[in-house]
Structure formats: C-alpha cells, structure tokens
Design a protein around this motif. Structure first.
Motif, mmCIF file in Angstrom:
data_model
loop_
_atom_site.group_PDB
_atom_site.id
_atom_site.type_symbol
_atom_site.label_atom_id
_atom_site.label_comp_id
_atom_site.label_asym_id
_atom_site.label_seq_id
_atom_site.Cartn_x
_atom_site.Cartn_y
_atom_site.Cartn_z
ATOM 1 N N PRO A 170 -9.172 9.938 2.591
ATOM 2 C CA PRO A 170 -9.038 9.064 1.470
ATOM 3 C C PRO A 170 -8.972 8.113 2.563
ATOM 4 N N SER A 171 -8.826 6.943 1.938
ATOM 5 C CA SER A 171 -7.965 5.489 2.680
ATOM 6 C C SER A 171 -6.959 5.463 2.902
ATOM 7 N N THR A 172 -6.702 4.714 4.236
ATOM 8 C CA THR A 172 -5.303 4.183 4.887
ATOM 9 C C THR A 172 -4.409 3.537 3.810
ATOM 10 N N ILE A 173 -3.261 3.525 3.855
ATOM 11 C CA ILE A 173 -2.716 3.428 2.926
ATOM 12 C C ILE A 173 -1.312 1.710 3.716
ATOM 13 N N VAL A 174 -1.524 0.593 2.599
ATOM 14 C CA VAL A 174 -1.125 -0.516 4.168
ATOM 15 C C VAL A 174 0.162 -0.777 2.778
ATOM 16 N N ASP A 175 1.599 -0.338 3.249
ATOM 17 C CA ASP A 175 2.426 -1.353 2.391
ATOM 18 C C ASP A 175 3.043 -3.197 2.941
ATOM 19 N N LEU A 176 2.519 -3.467 2.201
ATOM 20 C CA LEU A 176 3.296 -5.119 2.759
ATOM 21 C C LEU A 176 3.803 -5.722 1.328
ATOM 22 N N CYS A 177 4.430 -4.878 0.721
ATOM 23 C CA CYS A 177 5.975 -5.903 0.248
ATOM 24 C C CYS A 177 7.230 -5.683 0.950
ATOM 25 N N GLY A 178 7.005 -5.954 2.076
ATOM 26 C CA GLY A 178 8.155 -5.468 2.293
ATOM 27 C C GLY A 178 8.277 -7.019 3.787
#
Length: 199
Positions: A170-178
C-alpha cells in the motif's frame, strides 16, 4: 478496462450514498462519499470496524484533493513529484469531511492514484472518495475483483471490475501536519525521495 457505462453506474451508486468496490494502482478499495454520514456509517459496518479509525481518500487531481485537505507549499511539492502515484499525504481536513473518518487533530490522508479508472471515478463523482482496502478488518486486502465479490459482494452496492489491480505494498503515508515531516507508513516510494522532494 472498465467500460464508461460501468464507471457511470459506479458514480451513480456513490451519488445515492452507496458503497463501491473499485481498483486502484495498488489494491481494490471501497469508495464512499466522505461527506455523507450514512455512507461513512455503512463503510464502517462493511469493514467490521468501529468508527474513529482514519480512512484515506483518493482524488482525481491535486485540484480536487485541495477541496478535501489544506495544502501548504511542502505538500504541493510532494504531490507534484509523486502524483499520480502511491504517496498519501496526511493534511488538515477541510470542513465537510465526516469527523468519523478523520485522523488525529482533524487530519485526512489523500492521494491521486496512478490508475485511470480510479481517477475517472473521482472525476465523475465530483469529489474525493474513500479508499480504504476492500476487505473486512483483520483480513488480507486483495488485488482481485473476484475475491472482493466473493467476500463483500453482498455487502457493497457495486463492484467496479477492471480486472486485477497491480497489487504490491500500500501507499507510502507522509504526515505534513506538523513543522517536521513524519513517515507514518513505509511504502513503494522511499522516505528519502519524499524528503528530497520537499527541499
């Protein structure tokens, strides 16, 4: 490839608040209107999952994704580098997305898949759709529409059959909220490549 009539039927089902199993560039997913309380509620019932688990979205384009999530310059750079493709961005959700599918801090994961049928589904529907894997929670996801039909056929409203999807992780998940980008889940796109795209 799925026929235009089949894709249109799937769009009509979504507009009525229904649930559609559909192919992506990785596995088969479950599409529902993320703004509909009824559709989201049914999605959790089908998955056998309690509400409150974040559900990812897919979009036809960056422009459509921006209607569901708030993009900053970093997010646009990553999207430009890897979309359409298997990178999901966790960003602040815009108003209107059902709270039940949001992640921590009111965030939502969204991507544009490298699969024409999936993008056509979103384009025709006019908004992002959910893209959680087409399986009961705890069971393995699948790339086969026949497996989806056998396991979920009586629960979903329509299986948009485009043959086997490519499969793979499944896809790479990247958190850009911070302020600092964070890798949530490793996937087909290496973390180092994502970081380079932001710089």
């Amino acid at each position: 490839m799925a026929s235009p009539d089949a894709i249109q039927h799937a769009i009509d089902v979504l507009r009525r608040g229904g649930i559609v199993a559909f192919p992506t560039d990785t596995l088969y997913g479950l599409a529902a209107d993320p703004r509909s309380s009824e559709a989201v509620g049914r999605l959790f019932v089908i998955k056998g999952r309690a509400a409150g688990h974040a559900v990812p979205l897919i979009a036809a384009s960056l422009e459509q994704a921006e209607r569901a999530a708030v993009f900053d310059e970093r997010a646009r750079r990553v999207a430009s580098a890897f979309w359409p493709g298997p990178v999901s961005l966790v960003l602040p959700a815009r108003e209107g997305i059902r709270e039940e599918i949001l992640g921590e801090g009111g965030s939502v994961a969204v991507r544009v898949p490298a699969h024409a049928v999936a993008r056509e589904l979103c384009e025709g529907f006019g908004f992002c759709v959910t893209a959680t894997s087409a399986n009961v929670s705890g069971r393995p996801p699948t790339s086969s529409p026949h497996v989806v039909a056998a396991t979920l056929g009586e629960l979903v409203d329509y299986v948009l059959d485009d043959g086997d999807s490519p499969g793979g992780p499944p896809s790479t998940i990247v958190d850009l909220c911070g302020a600092v980008p964070r890798l949530v889940r490793a996937g087909p796109i290496a973390w180092e490549r994502v970081l380079r795209s932001i710089q």
